[in-house]
Design a protein around this motif. Structure first.
Motif, PDB file in Angstrom:
ATOM      1  N   GLN A 111       0.835  -1.210   0.000  1.00 30.49           N
ATOM      2  CA  GLN A 111       0.000   0.000   0.000  1.00 30.49           C
ATOM      3  C   GLN A 111       0.865   1.254   0.000  1.00 30.49           C
ATOM      4  N   PHE A 114       1.924   1.920  -3.456  1.00 28.51           N
ATOM      5  CA  PHE A 114       0.827   2.486  -4.236  1.00 28.51           C
ATOM      6  C   PHE A 114       0.688   3.985  -3.930  1.00 28.51           C
ATOM      7  N   GLU A 115       0.827   4.331  -2.672  1.00 27.09           N
ATOM      8  CA  GLU A 115       0.780   5.751  -2.292  1.00 27.09           C
ATOM      9  C   GLU A 115       1.984   6.501  -2.877  1.00 27.09           C
ATOM     10  N   GLN A 117       3.718   5.703  -5.607  1.00 27.42           N
ATOM     11  CA  GLN A 117       3.544   5.877  -7.055  1.00 27.42           C
ATOM     12  C   GLN A 117       2.586   7.021  -7.358  1.00 27.42           C
ATOM     13  N   VAL A 294       6.347  -2.473 -10.247  1.00 24.69           N
ATOM     14  CA  VAL A 294       5.161  -1.643 -10.217  1.00 24.69           C
ATOM     15  C   VAL A 294       4.138  -2.315  -9.319  1.00 24.69           C
ATOM     16  N   CYS A 295       3.479  -1.494  -8.505  1.00 21.66           N
ATOM     17  CA  CYS A 295       2.443  -2.014  -7.622  1.00 21.66           C
ATOM     18  C   CYS A 295       1.083  -1.612  -8.183  1.00 21.66           C
ATOM     19  N   GLY A 296       0.129  -2.530  -8.146  1.00 21.18           N
ATOM     20  CA  GLY A 296      -1.192  -2.228  -8.672  1.00 21.18           C
ATOM     21  C   GLY A 296      -2.293  -2.669  -7.725  1.00 21.18           C
ATOM     22  N   GLU A 297      -3.471  -2.064  -7.928  1.00 22.96           N
ATOM     23  CA  GLU A 297      -4.624  -2.369  -7.077  1.00 22.96           C
ATOM     24  C   GLU A 297      -5.368  -3.590  -7.603  1.00 22.96           C
ATOM     25  N   PHE A 307      -3.362  -4.805  -2.705  1.00 19.13           N
ATOM     26  CA  PHE A 307      -2.356  -4.387  -3.676  1.00 19.13           C
ATOM     27  C   PHE A 307      -1.370  -5.521  -3.933  1.00 19.13           C
ATOM     28  N   VAL A 308      -0.870  -5.573  -5.161  1.00 14.87           N
ATOM     29  CA  VAL A 308       0.106  -6.612  -5.546  1.00 14.87           C
ATOM     30  C   VAL A 308       1.164  -5.990  -6.464  1.00 14.87           C
ATOM     31  N   THR A 310       2.719  -5.966  -9.952  1.00 17.01           N
ATOM     32  CA  THR A 310       2.054  -6.375 -11.189  1.00 17.01           C
ATOM     33  C   THR A 310       2.867  -6.012 -12.427  1.00 17.01           C
ATOM     34  N   LEU A 311       2.334  -6.365 -13.579  1.00 20.12           N
ATOM     35  CA  LEU A 311       3.013  -6.180 -14.872  1.00 20.12           C
ATOM     36  C   LEU A 311       4.413  -6.792 -14.829  1.00 20.12           C
TER      37      LEU A 311
ATOM     38  N   PHE B  35      -4.925   9.263   0.427  1.00 15.62           N
ATOM     39  CA  PHE B  35      -5.697  10.129  -0.478  1.00 15.62           C
ATOM     40  C   PHE B  35      -7.167  10.165  -0.086  1.00 15.62           C
ATOM     41  N   LEU B 497      -4.977 -12.734  -3.366  1.00 10.11           N
ATOM     42  CA  LEU B 497      -5.273 -11.568  -4.191  1.00 10.11           C
ATOM     43  C   LEU B 497      -5.319 -11.946  -5.664  1.00 10.11           C
ATOM     44  N   ALA B 503      -3.061  -7.358 -13.429  1.00  9.72           N
ATOM     45  CA  ALA B 503      -2.236  -7.234 -14.639  1.00  9.72           C
ATOM     46  C   ALA B 503      -3.078  -6.892 -15.859  1.00  9.72           C
ATOM     47  N   VAL B 507      -4.286  -0.771 -12.382  1.00  9.05           N
ATOM     48  CA  VAL B 507      -4.600   0.462 -11.653  1.00  9.05           C
ATOM     49  C   VAL B 507      -3.363   0.748 -10.818  1.00  9.05           C
ATOM     50  N   LEU B 508      -2.539   1.688 -11.269  1.00 10.44           N
ATOM     51  CA  LEU B 508      -1.214   1.870 -10.683  1.00 10.44           C
ATOM     52  C   LEU B 508      -1.128   3.106  -9.795  1.00 10.44           C
TER      53      LEU B 508
END
Lengths: 448, 521
Positions: A111, A114-115, A117, A294-297, A307-308, A310-311, B35, B497, B503, B507-508
């Protein structure tokens, strides 16, 4: 040994479970000629107190930035770091965790990333950011490699602007030296960044421009972006001081395609140059060419947000020789420090911080400009600028140090071809009126 | 405690599925994004009032808000403390990630790294005012070179993969210097870390994979065939070999491998990620290594920090040392100095400053605390612990290769055959047992790999409990209880998860909810 829990008894029992007679049996696969007998010729173990004393002595042999009037910038910046930041990053759960490969038990790190980024994207005015690079210079080098990848080998040129930090240019040269891309490096000189426009052509994969540049001058990126885009080249915008982005129009609003820079100025100390934290942001459409983690939701099996990483099909552990970069470990804990500092600041705080930096630098510029033999060379600047001295800057800095003032970075320190009389100076919110007055007095004496 | 008239035993046995209003579960606190809780006007830092001096930003002043939320100091503390509690950590329990070396991080090292003579020194302040920091770099270099029996070390690489880049760049520079620019093929065993082939390509080499033999080591017949008959005319630039390799095995033919590579005019890059299995017992310089990075964040205990920072000093042989990157420290009559500009032979500069000083202090503090005797003991205990785990599990799990291992034990998924349970499920079930899973599906040379590296930091008692859990999981998997494995973890802060979703629709970053964004326009 205080770090080793096993005792002689444990070891004997364990060897017997394994079914061997001695520890040497476990090293039998090592060729005989490579097996060491006895101890390596280095000192044996020491108590905590002894080790601490050794380092305390060495620490005393350096002059900390906070102990003297101090005016160095040029890629690393002295800022006040709230105590909360250092406390939080020393929590065991952050400090002693690995890369968050198991997201169910790594949401703290994830998390935060993610914040991080999101904060980097907002500050740079870009769509997305990665979870950090080693530092600003390696981020810059990777951005050029990325631009080369985006161009799919159809373009052979990367243009580096004259105001790019010479170390960034050198790190980029090193990484690009093995690629089919040629680095077209302009000589590191002041006031020539706009000239890159004349060199952009259809063969240009990217143009790399730093703003504020190494001399402190703020560069208008818009015309450069326009020309670059007209030739289907990418504009890579570089910064070395993240606090500056709170004061100036962000590169994302000026047409940059990739923004890279150093994040040390927020939350991370000087540490003699490292660890720092490389920031890397880009346009959404380029995200699959981006290097690094990269971290993604996403959601978990209960449908809860989580969050994980990703890519990862861009990355070395999956793609191996086809990866976008070889980077694995990044600057995780420094990201955390950056993020916490940014969370404490918020919009209001970072804008105030930027204003204080700028005001102190303006005051310093006025004071220095009033000294005979000193001329401020900048038209614009944020918190660092360049002065021309009547004597070689390296000698002046040495004499200032003897007087207990650390008075900036000679350009010749960064590049041997640099104009020897140019000195890069920086003031931040930590520069007091007394510090600036002490600098003035010392510099007058040195130049007289 | 007064319990009169009150029941002291739980009434409901199966109430773990209730939904709380807050979303928290006792100590596991629900945590929104900053946020969603912070506002741009709030700040947790007090500053003096600006003086209102005229701006010298020219036409470039930022207009409008950045959109960064702020939190007060107590809110900030609470937010990140809550988040921290959703992380597993080496300070919490066994973290047996093979190849990653999650060992104890002594807090003395944190204290030392924060001493102002190291932490608050600018990389470009006059060298006369940074003598203590330079001396640390010099002493650290001495320790690393001595432990490796190598004549030089480049400190600047910022992580293991950066060290690989350093070593391979030095090899390339040496080849070019010798007019051997036709040598562009690098041999990489299939068990290698992904960083190895990625690095080779990043340095402009091509990658030629070598399979493993039945014993999990380099297939020497294939290697010889790849190098046969061409002598130094061969296009082979070198080999990138991890030792001990990623199967946890010492490459017993390593000296012959080095000789073969050298005979072909190539150089031997050793991936030093597993150097913690050798320190004090084997010196890479005695094996014919030309370059090897040392992960200070693995072998020498600098904290991993959730993914970095690391540090990857790279030792270099006589043949490569002149090609080392700048900057480096030299000793002079006056003390220490920095060489910051490359000569003709140096391959250049890898990063802005002098590498990760903060890791140098920590690693040197660790080395000096251990001393040559303690470092050797740590190596032996690491190897002992791994073999103890392997021996204690080999009857219920399947070890990938015969014989003893070095610092990590490799299992495959044959013991799960026909159970319906996969390596991933097994790993997730370990989470419910209170352990961080081992490295899984790596190395690629065995099916469903499980690579366990306990390190020397685990006590026998802790290992015994770990072994008991692993044994019971193996037995449960074989008993046909697939469902509980597929559900795992159920006690972690989150359930499994959806990585595919992440992927497919990345949502980055956080963006404001649509209605708020519209209202703002």
């Amino acid at each position: 040994m205080r770090y080793l829990p096993l005792n002689t008894n444990d070891r004997a029992q364990m060897l017997s479970v394994i079914g061997v007679d001695s520890i040497d049996d476990l090293f039998e696969t090592v060729p005989k000629e490579a097996r060491l007998e006895g101890l390596i010729d280095l000192p044996t173990h020491q108590t905590e107190q002894m080790v601490e004393r050794f380092f305390q002595k060495l620490s005393n042999k350096s002059t900390p930035a906070g102990s003297v009037p101090f005016f160095c910038g040029a890629g690393a910046y002295k800022h006040h770091i709230p105590a909360t930041v250092d406390h939080l990053i020393q929590r065991s759960e952050f400090l002693t965790a690995y890369t968050p490969y198991q997201p169910e038990i790594s949401q703290g790190t994830l998390q935060t990333l993610f914040e991080f980024q999101t904060q980097v994207a907002l500050l740079t005015g870009m769509d997305v950011a990665n979870a950090s690079m080693y530092d600003g210079s390696t981020a810059c080098a990777e951005a050029v490699v990325m631009a080369h990848r985006v161009a799919r080998g159809k373009k052979s040129k990367a243009i580096l602007a004259p105001g790019l930090h010479p170390h960034y240019a050198a790190a980029t040269q090193t990484l690009a030296s093995t690629l089919s891309i040629k680095i077209d490096e302009r000589e590191c000189r002041m006031g020539r960044d706009d000239n890159v426009i004349d060199h952009i052509d259809d063969d240009t994969a990217c143009v790399v421009v730093q703003s504020p540049n190494v001399f402190g001058e703020i560069v208008d990126l818009r015309p450069i972006a326009e020309k670059a885009h007209a030739h289907k080249a990418l504009l890579i915008a570089v910064f070395t001081e993240p606090v500056a982005l709170a004061a100036i129009t962000p590169p994302g609003e000026q047409g940059a395609d990739i923004v890279v820079g150093e994040g040390q100025g927020l939350g991370v100390g000087l540490a003699f140059g490292g660890p720092h934290v490389g920031l890397f942001a880009c346009r959404q459409k380029l995200v699959r060419q981006m290097p690094g983690r990269v971290c993604g939701e996403t959601v978990d099996a209960n449908g809860d947000r989580g969050f994980v990483l990703t890519l990862s099909t861009r990355e070395q552990h999956i793609r191996r020789e086809k990866a976008t970069s070889n980077i694995c470990t990044n600057s995780g804990l420094c990201c955390l420090a950056f993020t916490i500092h940014m969370s404490l600041l918020g919009d209001a705080g970072i804008q105030r911080l930027a204003t204080l930096n700028h005001e102190n630098a303006c005051h310093l510029a006025d004071v220095l400009d009033g000294i005979e033999g000193v001329k401020v060379e900048n038209e614009t600047f944020f918190n660092e600028f360049t002065v021309r001295l009547s004597k070689p800057a390296a000698d002046v800095v040495k004499s200032l140090a003897d007087k207990g003032v650390i008075g900036g970075v000679p350009l010749s320190r960064l590049t041997p071809e640099g104009d020897p009389n140019l000195l890069l100076v920086c003031a931040t919110e930590t520069s007091s009126e007394e510090d600036i007055a002490a600098f003035e007095t010392a510099l007058k004496e040195v130049l007289s | 405690m007064k319990t009169e008239g009150r029941t002291t035993t739980p009434v409901a046995a199966n109430m773990n599925s209730i939904q709380t209003v807050s979303g928290s579960k006792a100590l596991d606190q629900a945590t929104q994004l900053i946020f969603e809780t912070g506002t741009p006007r709030r700040t947790g830092i007090d500053f003096p009032e600006p003086k209102g001096r005229p701006s010298r930003l020219g036409a470039h002043a930022r207009q409008g808000e950045i959109g960064l939320p702020g939190l007060s100091e107590p809110e900030t503390l609470r937010h990140y403390v809550r988040l921290s509690q959703k992380n597993y950590a080496i300070d919490l329990g066994v973290y047996p990630l093979g190849s990653c070396t999650m060992k104890h991080n002594p807090r003395l090292n944190e204290k030392i790294a924060r001493m102002p003579g190291f932490a608050d020194v600018h990389p470009l302040q006059p060298v006369s005012t940074a003598q203590g920091a330079l001396e640390v770099m010099s002493v650290l270099s001495h320790w690393l070179m001595t432990l490796c029996n190598m004549p030089a070390v480049a400190l600047t690489p910022k992580a293991g993969a950066h060290g690989e880049l350093c070593g391979m760049m030095a090899i390339r520079a040496r080849l070019d210097h010798d007019g051997a620019s036709h040598k562009r093929r690098v041999l990489v065993p299939e068990s290698a870390h992904g960083t190895n082939p990625a690095t080779a390509v990043q340095c402009g080499f091509t990658v030629d994979e070598i399979p493993a033999n039945q014993g999990g080591r380099v297939d020497m017949d294939v290697l010889r065939a790849k190098l046969a008959g061409q002598g130094k005319e061969s296009d082979v630039a070198g080999i990138m070999l991890t030792n001990p390799n990623t199967c946890g095995l010492f490459e017993s033919d390593i000296i012959e491998i080095a000789e073969l590579i050298h005979a072909a005019g190539g150089y031997f890059y050793c991936d030093g990620a597993n150097f913690n299995a050798l320190v004090g017992r084997v010196r890479p310089g005695d094996l014919g290594v030309d370059a090897m990075h040392i992960n200070l964040h693995k072998t020498f205990s600098t904290p991993h920090g959730g993914g970095g920072p690391g540090s990857g000093p790279t030792v270099l042989s006589e043949a490569l040392k002149d090609h080392a990157p700048v900057p480096y420290v030299i000793k002079t009559d006056d003390g220490f100095d920095l060489v910051e500009n490359p000569d003709e032979k140096s391959f250049g500069r890898m990063c802005a400053f002098h590498g990760n000083m903060g890791m140098y202090t920590r690693a040197l503090s660790y080395m000096m605390s251990h001393g040559s005797d303690g470092l050797k003991q740590a190596t032996e205990d690491a190897v002992l612990n791994a073999n103890y785990v392997q021996a204690s599990l080999s009857d219920v799990m399947t070890t990938a290769f015969e014989g003893t291992c070095m610092h990590e034990a490799l299992f495959d998924d044959r013991f799960l055959k026909d159970t319906g349970v996969e390596t991933l499920d097994f790993a997730k079930a370990m989470i419910d047992e209170g352990y961080h899973p081992m490295t899984m599906y790596f190395p690629l040379v065995v099916h469903g790999a499980m690579l366990i590296e306990p390190t020397e930091s685990e006590s026998k008692g802790e290992l015994d409990r770990f072994i008991l859990s692993m044994r019971s999981l193996a037995v449960r998997a074989k008993s046909g209880d697939v469902e509980s494995f597929k559900q795992a973890p159920i006690y972690a802060p989150m359930r499994r998860l959806d990585e595919t979703l992440a992927a497919r629709k990345p949502v980055l970053r956080w963006t404001p909810p649509a209605d708020v964004a519209e209202a703002a326009e």
